[in-house]
Motif scaffolding. Sequence first.
Motif, short mmCIF file in Angstrom:
data_model
loop_
_atom_site.label_atom_id
_atom_site.label_comp_id
_atom_site.label_asym_id
_atom_site.label_seq_id
_atom_site.Cartn_x
_atom_site.Cartn_y
_atom_site.Cartn_z
N ALA A 43 22.96 -8.22 14.05
CA ALA A 43 23.91 -7.14 13.53
C ALA A 43 23.29 -5.93 13.13
O ALA A 43 23.66 -5.03 12.89
CB ALA A 43 24.61 -7.82 12.26
N ALA A 44 21.88 -5.78 12.97
CA ALA A 44 21.37 -4.69 12.70
C ALA A 44 20.91 -3.58 13.71
O ALA A 44 21.17 -4.15 15.00
CB ALA A 44 19.98 -5.23 11.93
N ARG A 45 20.55 -2.29 13.39
CA ARG A 45 20.37 -1.48 14.30
C ARG A 45 19.04 -1.19 14.47
O ARG A 45 18.33 -0.92 13.59
CB ARG A 45 21.54 -0.28 14.10
N PRO A 46 18.46 -0.62 15.54
CA PRO A 46 17.01 -0.44 15.52
C PRO A 46 16.67 1.18 15.31
O PRO A 46 17.50 2.11 15.54
CB PRO A 46 16.98 -0.39 17.20
N TYR A 47 15.66 1.11 14.21
CA TYR A 47 15.08 2.12 13.92
C TYR A 47 13.72 2.59 14.11
O TYR A 47 13.17 1.30 14.38
CB TYR A 47 15.54 2.60 12.29
N SER A 69 10.93 6.90 5.65
CA SER A 69 11.85 7.70 6.47
C SER A 69 12.23 7.03 7.75
O SER A 69 10.85 6.56 8.46
CB SER A 69 11.44 8.88 6.61
N LEU A 70 13.34 6.72 8.25
CA LEU A 70 13.70 5.84 9.21
C LEU A 70 14.56 6.69 10.20
O LEU A 70 15.70 7.01 9.68
CB LEU A 70 14.34 4.57 8.68
N ARG A 71 14.01 6.78 11.26
CA ARG A 71 14.87 7.67 12.40
C ARG A 71 15.97 6.49 13.29
O ARG A 71 15.03 5.47 13.67
CB ARG A 71 14.04 8.36 13.08
N GLU A 102 19.18 9.98 9.81
CA GLU A 102 17.84 9.54 9.31
C GLU A 102 18.24 9.38 7.97
O GLU A 102 18.73 9.87 7.38
CB GLU A 102 16.96 10.71 9.59
N ILE A 103 17.58 8.01 7.69
CA ILE A 103 17.77 7.59 6.16
C ILE A 103 16.05 7.19 5.37
O ILE A 103 15.42 7.27 6.41
CB ILE A 103 18.43 6.39 5.73
#
Lengths: 419, 100
Positions: free
Chosen positions: A196-200, A216-218, A261-262
Amino acid sequence: MLSPARNRLTIPLLLLASTAAPVFWALPEDLPPLRSLGIILGWAGCGMLFGSLLLMLRETWLSHWLGGLAAMYRWHHRAGVIAYVVLLAHPLALAADALPASPALAWQTLSPFANGWAVRLGWLSLLLLMFGLAATFASRIPYRIWRWLHAALGIGVVLGLGHLLQLGIDEPVLPLLALAVLLLGWRFIRDDAGLAARPYIVRSATPIADGVVEISLRPLAQPIAADAGQFVVVAFHSGAGFRGCGQFHPFTISSIAGDGEIRIGVKALGDCTRHLQSIATGVPARVHGAFGHFLAGRPTTAQLWLAGGIGVTPFVALLRGGPLHQPTTLIYLYRSETDAAYLHELQTLAAADRLLSLQAYATGEEPPELASLLPASHDLSNRECHVCGPPAMVAAVRKALCQRGITTRHIHFENFDFR
Amino acid sequence: MNRLLPVLLLALAAPAAAGGPWRASETNTRGWQLMTPEERIEHQARIRGFRSYDECRSYQLAHHRLMEERARQRGIELPRGRRDVCEHLRQAAEPAARAD
């Protein structure tokens, strides 16, 4: 968004329904009172366990409906404990029914050695539930071991249904068994394995205090939808000279950029988060969320924000999002200057925003003197209070605010206390 | 609006309308007092598992013979069960028989 009162009632009502339905279905007739009680306890525990299984699912839509992931996990834990106690009383009540006839008969009723697989599976199920629950309470166990011990609860549920099948109750137990496998599989595949998670990917990692790093995650695909004050569940994998722990842990978002980006604040609180302090650029991660509604739907009235340690992160996210629209006092408590994540940035933000008043205090190793730190009652009236930090601090602040005449309706809080 | 709860409540309420499992007891099982807890559990599971009246009846007769033998060995009068545990299977079979 549901009203807080309705949100608070949703999970208890759900658990009540999941407990009551099998009890009504299996309600005994013309049986002695203690045997009837034993049967009722068995079905009640079974229903409560199914409610608990539903509450372990980590889905954004479900958490929205059920009042947040923290509440879901809190009730998942409570329901599991209640179910275990009720299920433990189930064979005892059945044995008590046989006690007037003879103690030997009562023991035979209980004994896994004197009975077939129906009773043996029941006891095996109870032992696994006890084992899994004991692990739940053992907070000192390393998380990777804790997870597997906790999984014993799932096996306990399946064995418990096997106990019912051995009793010859295949309707509705076979559909229930399918449902249990579905819920456990859903949790394992979508949540634990990260479907269910998305790739960063890690774009940068900056130490911002002792034992705190901002990562920082793109996004590598469609980014998650998130608001300031929410948290995400992130797993860091191996790559770029870094050996990831691969476990999903909750982290509060400290900023959200337009391109998806988070940034998250990571404090070294356990094995995995300690290891993350040395994370490198280019490490792949999977992000699931966002969860929580801690700072959502804030009214335009004056605010009091109170943060303990890394609990300052949701407030930082909000302040980074733009200037405030209401007078806000942020009381930031930390052990020492070196521990204080985001302190200099907050001082800069407070200097630039006339609506923000920052009060930062180093409390040392002792609990903070809340009586002297919190504003007086007359200064607190008509303020919305938001508290975020360790559970003990949040509880102390809530109590102190209530003593100053603030109603619970005006106190919003978020604990950092679930795994 | 919270749509989840009503849906779940309805889904959970559905089985409550159906009947629960059949249970062996003193009133419907001949020789109940002469059976061990394990035998009682096994007997209950066997009866629950029968899908035809003939299968059930054949097991019931064997069970009655065994209990009568036990009662004779202990020198006690065997009370008769007040209900026929296979009756529900005969009732279920009758409408089908009439349809043939």
